[in-house]
Each structure stands twice: as structure tokens, then as C-alpha cells.
Design a protein around this motif. Sequence first.
Motif, PDB file in Angstrom:
ATOM      1  N   VAL A  23     -12.254 -11.790 -32.425  1.00  0.00           N
ATOM      2  CA  VAL A  23     -12.426 -11.809 -33.883  1.00  0.00           C
ATOM      3  C   VAL A  23     -11.606 -10.697 -34.517  1.00  0.00           C
ATOM      4  O   VAL A  23     -10.890 -10.908 -35.502  1.00  0.00           O
ATOM      5  CB  VAL A  23     -13.926 -11.653 -34.233  1.00  0.00           C
TER       6      VAL A  23
ATOM      7  N   SER B  33     -15.832  -3.475 -43.086  1.00  0.00           N
ATOM      8  CA  SER B  33     -15.699  -4.601 -44.014  1.00  0.00           C
ATOM      9  C   SER B  33     -14.312  -5.224 -43.941  1.00  0.00           C
ATOM     10  O   SER B  33     -14.137  -6.415 -44.178  1.00  0.00           O
ATOM     11  CB  SER B  33     -15.980  -4.111 -45.435  1.00  0.00           C
TER      12      SER B  33
ATOM     13  N   THR C  23     -19.259  -8.350 -35.099  1.00  0.00           N
ATOM     14  CA  THR C  23     -19.368  -8.885 -33.741  1.00  0.00           C
ATOM     15  C   THR C  23     -18.823  -7.936 -32.691  1.00  0.00           C
ATOM     16  O   THR C  23     -19.260  -7.961 -31.545  1.00  0.00           O
ATOM     17  CB  THR C  23     -18.569 -10.192 -33.609  1.00  0.00           C
TER      18      THR C  23
ATOM     19  N   ASP D 205     -13.947  -6.161 -39.260  1.00  0.00           N
ATOM     20  CA  ASP D 205     -14.910  -6.960 -38.510  1.00  0.00           C
ATOM     21  C   ASP D 205     -16.143  -7.207 -39.400  1.00  0.00           C
ATOM     22  O   ASP D 205     -17.214  -6.637 -39.174  1.00  0.00           O
ATOM     23  CB  ASP D 205     -15.285  -6.196 -37.228  1.00  0.00           C
ATOM     24  N   PRO D 206     -15.961  -8.034 -40.448  1.00  0.00           N
ATOM     25  CA  PRO D 206     -17.028  -8.202 -41.453  1.00  0.00           C
ATOM     26  C   PRO D 206     -18.347  -8.667 -40.836  1.00  0.00           C
ATOM     27  O   PRO D 206     -19.416  -8.283 -41.295  1.00  0.00           O
ATOM     28  CB  PRO D 206     -16.472  -9.259 -42.392  1.00  0.00           C
ATOM     29  N   GLN D 207     -18.295  -9.484 -39.781  1.00  0.00           N
ATOM     30  CA  GLN D 207     -19.549  -9.989 -39.204  1.00  0.00           C
ATOM     31  C   GLN D 207     -20.187  -8.971 -38.237  1.00  0.00           C
ATOM     32  O   GLN D 207     -21.301  -9.181 -37.797  1.00  0.00           O
ATOM     33  CB  GLN D 207     -19.302 -11.287 -38.439  1.00  0.00           C
TER      34      GLN D 207
END
Lengths: 265, 451
Positions: free
Chosen positions: B92, B80, B87, B83-85
Motif C-alpha cells: 500500500v 495522512s 495498514t 498510509d491513510p488507512q
Amino acid sequence: MNDMRPIERATALDDTKISAKGVNVHYGAAHALKDVSVDIGDRLVTAFIGPSGCGKSTFLRCLNRMNDTIPSARVTGRIEIDGQDIYDRRVDPVQLRAKVGMVFQKPNPFPKSIYDNVAYGPKIHGLARSRADLDVIVEKALRRAALWTEAKDRLQSPGTGLSGGQQQRLCIARAVATEPEVLLMDEPCSALDPIATAQVEELIDELRQSYSVVIVTHSMQQAARVSQRTAFFHLGNLVEYGETGQIFTNPRDPRTESYISGRIG
Amino acid sequence: MTDLPLHGAMPEARPARSILDLDPRTRARNRAEARFRAYGLGALLVGLFFLVLLLGSILLNGLSAFTQTRIQLPVELLESELDPQGTRDPAVIGETSSLGYGDLIEAAMVQAVAAAGVPTAIEPGDLEDILSPGAGAQIREAVLRDPSLIGQTVTFDLLASSRVDGYVKGRVTRESLANDRNLRPEHLDIVDAMREAGTIERGFNADFITGADASERRPEEAGMGVAMIGSLYTMLVVLALSLPIGVAASIYLEEFAPKNRFTDLIEVNIANLAAVPSIVYGILGLAVFIQFMGLPQSAPLVGGLVLTLLTLPTIIIATRASLKAVPPSIRDAALGVGASKMQSVFHHVLPLAIPGIMTGTIIGMAHALGETAPLLLIGMVGFVASNYPNGALDGFTSPNSAMPAQIYEWAKRADPAFYERAWGGIVILLVFLLLMNLAAVLVRRRFERRW
């Protein structure tokens, strides 16, 4: 022992190799050699005798222009070899020295092997076309210098490892390897013991067959033993020059007589 | 026959005396000799004492730089945060700066302190003072190298802060921390507990030998590696220029040059150049190489050029001395068989002079390696080198420092942790100098044994 007894030798007096006329040498302000004129014969041994500092070595070094290496030395007069002036502007002293070899007072072999010592001269003058040629030249030179039997099994060992007499014969081999026409020897036996001296003297007598030999010596016995002609130098002057027998038995100049009888010098 | 005057005072004949008893003069002479020997031995002992003192203090102060305190810290790399997404794309992940790892480190430290079982009054946000300020960057690099670590709990081997390192090495005490805002004595209770648990350990510090210099706040990260590369490139320039120029100049002066006023003048000048203070060469380098010729500042190329000027007189003097030592009979022998001047020099004289030339060159290089003052003026000092050069050729022109300049830089920084590193740097420099001197001795032996 009666070494002073001159040996009667047949000499051809008309065959001149080196002719010096009116040679003067100055070291800076010092006048070392005064108006020396001398004719040196071919295939003869000519001895220069005289007390220390009399100019005999200086004159010898004029004959192959070794004095050129001393910056303060100035040579005037005319020295001819086979009728050609060696101080001519067109003469390269390096080329002259290949023709007029020199053996020095102290044995000075290069710190290289016996083979390389002898082969050096022929190599730089391009006398050998192949390694086999060079081997032949080296063997011939060592045989001439009476060193072959002692050195043939150790040609690759250093020349500086030989005894003093062997070193001097190595230097003679090195000088004759370049096939000179004249061989200059500056007191070649002064650093040697009597046995080595006898060997070198014998060698000089043999070398006379092929070369004109000029030897500077302090020992009058040696001059009497090996030479056919003798020149006596004193204080930069050439006092007397003639057949060795005549110089030692019947000197014309009183100074010569004083010197050879041990009263001056 | 005699030269003595027949008239006048003749000296008294020596009294007859047995050689078994010493006369007073002999006794006095023997005493004088004994005294002189004692003075000589004394001088030698004083010199040895100072040498031992010097080496002892260098080793005592410097060896601790070769160890470093590290903390094993399990850090939960929360997806969280990093690399929240989800990917796992390095581009990123790279958007999170090393400061962004602060919360993760804080949480990890709170857990670690709890695990060590030390109740503490320190705010959770101050716990990370135990760690090096570079800890965030260290974790970030590991994550960028291997993004699959995200979401796991990874145990990192992190550098302790310089105060903690100093405490482990005995330099920092609870009392000394009274005036120090970087760490509180309460931190040390945690350190003690973690040392007992084995999560804080002092180990060999390879980074000090291979690493780059670090900023004022992170002495624990600073290393000599890049400065060594700078010295290496500088020495390459010195060797490539000073050896051929020095040897050629010496051969010409010794063997070919006419002896006149002009060459006398050159000779005197070379002797004087060897005595010129090195900082003069530095300001000359600044004026000529950087300001006039426009070469880059702080570059080993310029450093090498300046040190070449400094080394040349040494090499020329050593080379000429060893050429002079070759006996003239060798030159005569070569000329006598009809060698030219140049053949006699290159075939006979130079080979005999090589041991002396090599020794002189190595000693001159060792001198240049330890030279600091000229480097100060051309900018090969200060915090200029935080990275290795990008390529083999880049090393000549990219800003760099050199070992002695790096030592000087550390010695003048305020943090006492840098002081320890300066001593450590001296140890490395001395090892290099010893190796070079050893090489000089070996070269000399190797070549002289030939005959």
C-alpha cells in the motif's frame, strides 16, 4: 711437461659400437661433412680433432640425431649403433638420445636443484620406481661424475650456483644418470680452467670402463691424453683415423702432420 | 710479417704529446658528449614536467568528485499522506510514488529555512531546488524499508543538488547563476545560513565509488561502481580467453611450427594486428558477435571478446619474445638427456619464460582496461547501467558499461557537474592501471628471484 707423448694402451680393435658409412651433411647449400666413414669402438675414448668448422661437431651431433633440431640440416649415409640404423624411419630420436647421451661445450645445467638436474633423465625415462630408487641413481651418477663429495650436502641448492668445472661434471652426471651406452662430449673442457679440465679428463678415463666415449676437442694435448683413437677432420673430410699413438707420432697424411705440428689450423 | 704496403704514402706519425694536455679532437669529443648528455637530460625533464602536469591536473579536477554536499533535513512523514488507512503494508505504501513525497519535502524545507532564520523571497515550491531531484526517491526507499517510520519526524541525510554542491566546492558562483535556470542566487543565501548552522556539509562520497550512473538531471547521484563491475566482467573474459589462446599460439609458433612461408605470413600478420586501430576491432565485434552470432548488445561478454582480439597480439608478441630469450642450451640439455620436444618446452623452457608471459599479459590487460573505442561500437556506453547485475553469471550478459566508457559518457554530458565526475573516474581508472602495473613488476621480481 710432455703431454704430447702418447700413452701406449691396449685396445681391442674388433669391438665396434658405432659404425658410420658414407655420411654426408648439408646445411642448406653448404656441404659440411663429406662422405665420412668411421668405426667407433666400444669401451674406448675416441677423439675428434681438427680446426674450427671442419665438421667434427657436426658429425658428433649426427650420432644422436641432434642435427634433427636444425631445420636446414640434411643427413645422408648410414650410421649404425650395434648394427641398427639410427636414421631408420622407425627410430624415435628421443629414444635414441636416452641411449646416446651428450655433454655440451658450455656447461648447461637446468636452473633447478642439483638433485633435480640429475634426476630429470631417470624420471622421464621411468628408470626409478620409487623415491628411494631415484636417490640411489642420483648418488651413483654424482659419484661417477666425481661430484658426490662436493655436492652431497647441497643437493637441493641450484645447479647454476656451482663453479664452472662443477657444473660441467654435473652435466656429465646428468648424462650418465640415464645409463646411456655411448657418451658424446662436444668440447667439454673448452670453458674450464686447467684444474677443472684435469678433473674432467680423469673422469673421462674412468667412464671408458662402462661407455663408449666420443669427444670433440680443440686441444691436441687433450686428445693425446684421454683417447685411444683419434680422428682428424679437415674441411668436412675425415683425413685420417687410427690409434692415437700412431696419429700423433707417425701420421700418414701430410695434412695431419701439418695440423699436429701447428702449421695449419 | 705485416700487412702494411711496403710502398705508397704512409700516414704521418702521431706527434708526440703529453697525455696531460688535451688535444683539440679530444676536447671536441668531450664537448659533443656533454652536449648529448644535456639533450638527454632535457628530454627527460620535459617528459617529467608533462607527467607532473597531467597527474596534477587530474588530481586537481578529479579529487572533488570524491566529496559530496549533503543536507540534514528533518522530514515529518505524515501518515495522512503516505498510509491513510494505517495498514503499514509495503504494497500500500509503495503506491505513493517518489513524486508523492514532494509536499512533505516542501514542508520540511519551509521549516528548515525558517529555522535557519533567513527571510527569503523564494516560493515554497521552489525551495526544494536546493535538494537533489532524487531526494523523494531516497526518502521513499527508507520508508519502504522500515514502514514504522511513518508518523514520525525523521532526519534524513539528503543529497544536495549539483548546483549547491558546485557552490560549496567553489565551481558555482552567484554571477554564474545569472544565466542558470536551475538555481537562483537567493537559494545560496539559504545555503550559506544552513552551512553555518551545520545542516549542509561536504563529506566523503562513497557512492561515487560504489554507485551506479544516474540520469542527466542528477549528476550528484552518479557513481562508478556498476561500470567497475562491467570492467571486471570484461577483464575476466579477456583473461580467460587471451591468456590460454595467446600462450598456446606462441608456444606452437616459437617451438613447433616449421619455418616456412605460411608461418612467416602468420608472423607478419600478428605483428600487424598489434597496430590495427582499436575501433576496427569494435566494428568487427559489432558485425560478428552481435549481428551475426546474435550475442546481446552492451554486454561485458561481447566487450571481453572484442578486447580479447585486441589483447591477443600483445600477449603473443610478449610470450614469443620471452620464449626466444630462454637460452637454446637449455633446450639442447633437455633433448640431450632424451626429453621429447614437448617435455623440453613444458619442463624447462616455459617455466623460465613465465615472468615475461605474465608481465606481457598484465600489460595487455591494462591496455584493454583503458580501451574505449571498441566499446562505443558494441553499445557498452551511455546510460545503460543503472543497477548492479542480478547474479554472478548475469554480469556477463546484462547491459553494462566499462570504466573508460563511463568516463567518456560523463565527459560528453552537458552539466558541468558531470565533468567533475569524469575527472574523478579517471582518478579511479588510473589507480587500477597503477595497481596492474605494480602487479606486473612484482610478478617479474617474484619469479626471477628463484635462482
